[in-house]
Design a protein around this motif. Structure first.
Motif, PDB file in Angstrom:
ATOM      1  N   TRP A   7     -17.023   1.474  55.007  1.00 20.68           N
ATOM      2  CA  TRP A   7     -18.454   1.634  54.720  1.00 20.68           C
ATOM      3  C   TRP A   7     -19.116   0.274  54.804  1.00 20.68           C
ATOM      4  CZ3 TRP A   7     -22.433   4.506  54.696  1.00 20.68           C
ATOM      5  CH2 TRP A   7     -23.567   4.159  53.968  1.00 20.68           C
ATOM      6  N   HIS A  10     -24.625  -2.431  53.804  1.00 19.36           N
ATOM      7  CA  HIS A  10     -26.073  -2.440  53.994  1.00 19.36           C
ATOM      8  C   HIS A  10     -26.472  -1.611  55.199  1.00 19.36           C
ATOM      9  CE1 HIS A  10     -26.240  -5.529  50.965  1.00 19.36           C
ATOM     10  NE2 HIS A  10     -25.346  -6.236  51.644  1.00 19.36           N
ATOM     11  N   VAL A  12     -28.288   1.013  55.372  1.00 19.59           N
ATOM     12  CA  VAL A  12     -29.702   1.386  55.358  1.00 19.59           C
ATOM     13  C   VAL A  12     -30.515   0.385  54.553  1.00 19.59           C
ATOM     14  CG1 VAL A  12     -29.432   3.837  55.741  1.00 19.59           C
ATOM     15  CG2 VAL A  12     -29.128   2.939  53.463  1.00 19.59           C
ATOM     16  N   SER A  13     -30.125  -0.889  54.621  1.00 21.13           N
ATOM     17  CA  SER A  13     -30.852  -1.893  53.838  1.00 21.13           C
ATOM     18  C   SER A  13     -32.277  -2.054  54.298  1.00 21.13           C
ATOM     19  CB  SER A  13     -30.114  -3.240  53.931  1.00 21.13           C
ATOM     20  OG  SER A  13     -30.014  -3.648  55.284  1.00 21.13           O
ATOM     21  N   LYS A 202     -33.288   6.719  50.796  1.00 23.83           N
ATOM     22  CA  LYS A 202     -32.944   5.566  49.970  1.00 23.83           C
ATOM     23  C   LYS A 202     -31.451   5.300  50.066  1.00 23.83           C
ATOM     24  CE  LYS A 202     -36.588   5.351  46.465  1.00 23.83           C
ATOM     25  NZ  LYS A 202     -36.887   5.325  45.018  1.00 23.83           N
ATOM     26  N   ASP A 203     -31.099   4.025  50.097  1.00 18.93           N
ATOM     27  CA  ASP A 203     -29.708   3.601  50.137  1.00 18.93           C
ATOM     28  C   ASP A 203     -29.121   3.659  48.732  1.00 18.93           C
ATOM     29  OD1 ASP A 203     -27.294   2.523  50.620  1.00 18.93           O
ATOM     30  OD2 ASP A 203     -27.995   0.508  51.047  1.00 18.93           O
ATOM     31  N   GLN A 204     -27.961   4.344  48.603  1.00 15.72           N
ATOM     32  CA  GLN A 204     -27.293   4.451  47.302  1.00 15.72           C
ATOM     33  C   GLN A 204     -25.835   4.020  47.416  1.00 15.72           C
ATOM     34  OE1 GLN A 204     -28.659   5.261  44.358  1.00 15.72           O
ATOM     35  NE2 GLN A 204     -30.667   5.401  45.304  1.00 15.72           N
ATOM     36  N   VAL A 208     -26.239   8.205  50.848  1.00 22.71           N
ATOM     37  CA  VAL A 208     -27.656   8.074  51.171  1.00 22.71           C
ATOM     38  C   VAL A 208     -28.370   9.248  50.540  1.00 22.71           C
ATOM     39  CG1 VAL A 208     -29.350   8.112  53.025  1.00 22.71           C
ATOM     40  CG2 VAL A 208     -27.246   6.830  53.312  1.00 22.71           C
ATOM     41  N   SER A 250     -21.882   9.111  53.459  1.00 22.66           N
ATOM     42  CA  SER A 250     -22.006   8.058  54.461  1.00 22.66           C
ATOM     43  C   SER A 250     -21.338   8.430  55.775  1.00 22.66           C
ATOM     44  CB  SER A 250     -21.391   6.766  53.919  1.00 22.66           C
ATOM     45  OG  SER A 250     -20.004   6.955  53.643  1.00 22.66           O
ATOM     46  N   VAL A 253     -23.746   9.225  58.555  1.00 19.05           N
ATOM     47  CA  VAL A 253     -24.737   8.231  58.985  1.00 19.05           C
ATOM     48  C   VAL A 253     -24.407   7.755  60.392  1.00 19.05           C
ATOM     49  CG1 VAL A 253     -25.672   5.945  58.523  1.00 19.05           C
ATOM     50  CG2 VAL A 253     -25.248   7.527  56.643  1.00 19.05           C
ATOM     51  N   PHE A 274     -32.293   5.609  60.821  1.00 16.97           N
ATOM     52  CA  PHE A 274     -31.205   4.713  61.187  1.00 16.97           C
ATOM     53  C   PHE A 274     -31.290   4.226  62.630  1.00 16.97           C
ATOM     54  CE2 PHE A 274     -29.688   7.969  58.192  1.00 16.97           C
ATOM     55  CZ  PHE A 274     -29.463   7.161  57.097  1.00 16.97           C
TER      56      PHE A 274
END
Length: 694
Positions: A7, A10, A12-13, A202-204, A208, A250, A253, A274
């Protein structure tokens, strides 16, 4: 591909500000209330009103010329309380006035009558529809001094995305109205019914979160959403009710991943957060695979075919490499590098691309791949490598033989258990029960499995040496005698031979006992009323043997003999109460022993056989052994009939309520604690009452 899954922290930073942008980007179009007049004039003009006709000839020619200096078109929203908005075209007409007024070239017919109205004609032309003419009437105030500028504002409902041309006097202007999608992207959802719900991401960390903008949620409307990879849609799902977010693992993604959401009949909202994100590209590598197989080539020869599968259309390179020692690098075969073409085939909800290497297979030959934009290589695939652990084959074969031996022993044990009963000494079992009489009673029940289960229990008890009476087997006698005389004849036989009346405890019998106790209390109250000179309805006669037995249970208790002639039994496959329910046993049954079959078969048979005087210790051991063998046989037969405690409650399973399954080898732990009720009063008010027989 054998790439180790990892993983990227970042991925989706760059998306952290996406939700905030969606909140602040709304309100691009001006909003007007639908109650606002469609035509308004600026200060200095009075009596403003509008008229409409499909043709210009429907209006009179103006008696004077109006000096139109400017024409302006603008898209606005016409709403009702800022909801249910529709698109409108606002036409702003600028008029120039001097000391003589805003009209010039006054005709002779007009004279100096200041009461005559001035007007301008507005022409609307939309391709594919009929032209429309509107005439705007107004009067100039006499208080105007010097040069002045006046404005006329006209709003007209229009269709999203259509071109329109507006002409006023000698001036005209063209405009293409904004599309529904463009308006929905800029306006807050809920104002336009055709717009879909607004989304943000939002990135978690490892997950996501796909979120709904709370202001966009329409009360009571179901939302459908789905994920899409390069136009390949996933399964459509319904958004969880009363939740404003959905967690996306993830693993899903990828740069081409988009999210769509819509209400029924609305436009689909789509975001692709993305796109062009390096972290998402790195994370996607575990979903990309490259394979190498030996096959016939297009030129007819034998070579190697490579296949690349990915969730997105991507740019990459593949090449052959030669694997060295264990843990060493895979060295590239010069001249074998190939670039993936721009066109991919869509198959099985993934994108596929194929190529070939005109070389023969070799144990050290592998295929390797690198995706453009990433820093790491995918793990090489070596399909022709020879395993150096040849001894593992022997180990696997040995494990298979051991497993087959264990399986064979288990099957043999099951077969032998079927012959155990033949090896039992029938005289030991039958000597333990000694021809005791058993009466099985149950109330009418809607469960179709219960009669067959009772017949199976009765047959099993008969095979063990009991004398069994069951009302299902005595229809002729019951028709001739009736339930109460038949029951008393069985009780007389019990007194001679010994034994018990076994009442089957089911949901129906539980309810019957509670209703019977309540009705008896009601009858007592009516008796007192009758003694006071009042009439009451008579009690109903017993319609079945089970109901008739309840009076006998009560009579035994009142005589201090509770549990001597009656006992309770319940089947674990047909529990008398739902799981997790702990309601107390009906008061009428308190004082009777309750046994759960098949797990408590030994206690059940021991009470049926009754206590006997045995002279020697050897005889006592022999009787105890016979009861144990009998209980084991009874438990196995009941378990084989019901195939465990859950089969009879499965939806849709009927097959005469008989299912074949594994047998239980002995006594088992009951599904619920044994209900051995204390010899307490069934009802505190029963002691002072007289016995009532059915």
């Amino acid at each position: 591909m054998g790439l180790t899954r990892r993983w990227v922290p970042h991925v989706v930073s760059l998306l952290l500000s996406l939700c905030f942008w969606l909140f602040v980007s709304a309100g691009a179009l001006e909003i007007f209330d639908q109650d606002t007049p469609e035509f308004t004039c600026s200060k200095g003009l009075t009596d403003c009103h509008v008229d409409q006709a499909p043709f210009s000839d429907d209006f009179p020619d103006p008696y004077s010329k109006v000096d139109v200096t400017q024409l302006q078109l603008e898209s606005v929203l016409c709403c009702s309380n800022k909801q249910n908005c529709s698109l409108c075209l606002q036409v702003t007409i600028t008029l120039q006035a001097d000391e003589m007024g805003i009209v010039t070239d006054v005709s002779e017919e007009s004279g100096d009558d200041g009461e005559k109205e001035d007007f301008v004609k507005v022409h609307f032309s939309v391709p594919g529809t009929l032209d429309c003419w509107k005439i705007l009437y107004f009067k100039q105030s006499n208080t105007t001094v010097g040069k002045s500028t006046y404005k006329l504002l006209l709003r007209e409902k229009v269709q999203f995305g259509s071109p329109v041309m507006v002409s006023v006097d000698s001036k005209s202007q063209n405009m293409t109205l904004p599309s529904l999608k463009n308006v929905c992207d800029e306006e807050p959802n809920g104002t336009i019914k055709e717009c879909g719900p607004r989304l943000c991401v939002k990135d978690q960390g490892r997950n996501v979160k796909l979120q709904l903008v709370k202001a966009d949620v329409r009360q009571g409307d179901a939302i459908t959403w789905q994920m899409v990879w390069d136009k390949i849609p996933a399964e459509q799902r319904e958004w969880p009710k009363e939740k404003d977010e959905v967690v996306i693992p993830s693993d899903f993604v990828a740069p081409c991943l988009c999210f769509q959401a819509w209400w029924k009949g609305s436009l689909r909202t789509q975001i692709c957060p993305f796109k062009n994100n390096e972290g998402a590209l790195e994370n996607m590598q575990h979903s990309v695979s490259a394979t190498l197989v030996e096959s016939q080539l297009r030129n007819g020869g034998i070579g190697l075919i490579w296949n690349v599968s990915a969730p997105c259309i991507l740019e990459a390179e593949v090449w052959l490499c030669k694997k060295g020692q264990v843990g060493g690098q895979c060295e590239e075969v010069m001249g074998s590098r190939q670039r993936l073409q721009a066109k991919w085939d869509e198959r099985s909800n993934r994108y596929l691309q194929t190529g070939e290497f005109d070389v023969p297979s070799h144990p050290l030959l592998c295929v390797q791949m690198k995706i453009n934009g990433t820093k790491s290589l995918l793990e090489p695939q070596c399909p022709f490598a020879t395993s150096r652990l040849r001894w593992s084959v022997v180990l696997i074969i040995g494990l298979l033989l051991v497993c087959l031996a264990i399986l064979g022993a288990y099957l043999i044990q099951g077969i032998l258990q079927g012959y155990v009963w033949k090896w039992l000494k029938d005289e030991d079992v039958k000597g333990a029960v000694g021809g005791v009489h058993v009466v099985l009673l149950y109330p009418p029940d809607d469960n179709p499995c219960l009669p067959e289960l009772l017949c199976h229990l009765g047959s099993s008890l008969q095979s063990l040496g009991f004398s069994v009476s069951l009302d299902l087997w005595s229809h002729a006698e019951l028709s001739m005698l009736g339930p109460v005389p038949w029951l008393h004849s069985q009780l007389d036989q019990l007194q001679r031979q010994g034994g018990k009346v076994v009442l089957v405890l089911t949901q129906a019998s539980w309810t019957k006992a509670e209703e019977w106790g309540a009705q008896r209390s009601e009858r007592k109250r009516h008796v007192k009323e009758e003694e006071a000179g009042r009439d009451y309805p008579g009690s109903s006669r017993c319609a079945d043997v089970f109901s008739a037995s309840l009076s006998c249970v009560l009579a035994d208790y009142l005589q201090g003999r509770a549990g001597e002639r009656f006992m309770l039994v319940q089947f674990e496959s047909l529990p008398p109460e739902p799981p997790g329910s702990f309601r107390p046993l009906p008061e009428l049954f308190r004082g009777l022993h309750v046994y759960s079959l098949p797990s408590q078969s030994l206690g059940f048979l021991t009470e049926l056989a009754g206590a006997r005087q045995v002279a020697t210790a050897s005889a006592r051991r022999k009787r105890a052994g016979g009861l144990r063998m009998a209980s084991r046989a009874l438990a196995q037969r009941l378990s084989a009939f019901t195939t465990g405690s859950n089969v009879l409650r499965l939806v849709g399973v009927h097959q005469s309520c008989v299912a074949v399954g594994g047998e239980d080898s002995g006594e088992t732990v009951p599904l619920q604690p044994s209900l051995i009720t204390p010899p307490s009063s069934p009802d505190t008010d029963l002691q002072g009452s007289e016995m009532e027989w059915a």
